[in-house]
Scaffold this motif. Sequence first.
Motif, PDB file in Angstrom:
ATOM      1  N   GLY A 162      21.181  -8.962  58.781  1.00  0.00           N
ATOM      2  CA  GLY A 162      21.032  -9.795  59.977  1.00  0.00           C
ATOM      3  C   GLY A 162      21.285  -9.008  61.247  1.00  0.00           C
ATOM      4  O   GLY A 162      20.579  -9.166  62.246  1.00  0.00           O
ATOM      5  N   SER A 184      23.840  -9.265  67.097  1.00  0.00           N
ATOM      6  CA  SER A 184      23.798  -8.068  66.260  1.00  0.00           C
ATOM      7  C   SER A 184      25.182  -7.440  66.111  1.00  0.00           C
ATOM      8  O   SER A 184      25.614  -7.118  64.997  1.00  0.00           O
ATOM      9  CB  SER A 184      22.818  -7.048  66.847  1.00  0.00           C
ATOM     10  N   LEU A 240      27.399  -9.636  63.923  1.00  0.00           N
ATOM     11  CA  LEU A 240      27.097  -9.507  62.494  1.00  0.00           C
ATOM     12  C   LEU A 240      27.517  -8.146  61.949  1.00  0.00           C
ATOM     13  O   LEU A 240      27.940  -8.039  60.792  1.00  0.00           O
ATOM     14  CB  LEU A 240      25.612  -9.766  62.238  1.00  0.00           C
TER      15      LEU A 240
END
Length: 107
Positions: free
Chosen positions: A7, A41, A44
């Motif tokens: 992800g 980003s 994650l």
Amino acid sequence: MWLALIGAIGMEVLATLSLRASDGFRRRAWIAPVAAGYLVSFYLLWVSLSLGMPVGVAYGIWTACGVALVAVAARVLFRDPLTWRMMAGIALIIAGVLTIEVGGLSH
């Protein structure tokens, strides 16, 4: 841990392509996808690290996949150059990351 990293890679690629589409932020509609993409980003990536993935492995995979995917997608979406030398460089990056990961498995 791996799903979080996947992800993170996907969001980083989307954010970077949005940055390219923003034309230096002259197209203001792309500012939100850039900011949100990078924030998600990094979040994650943090999740992946907090679940126990070694930072060298996570960062190596994150950056190598990001470089390769952005280069290919930018070629398709923006007609950016993608020469055989650039593709060889991408292959070397991927080989380096694999070497680091395999080296980390031996300990």
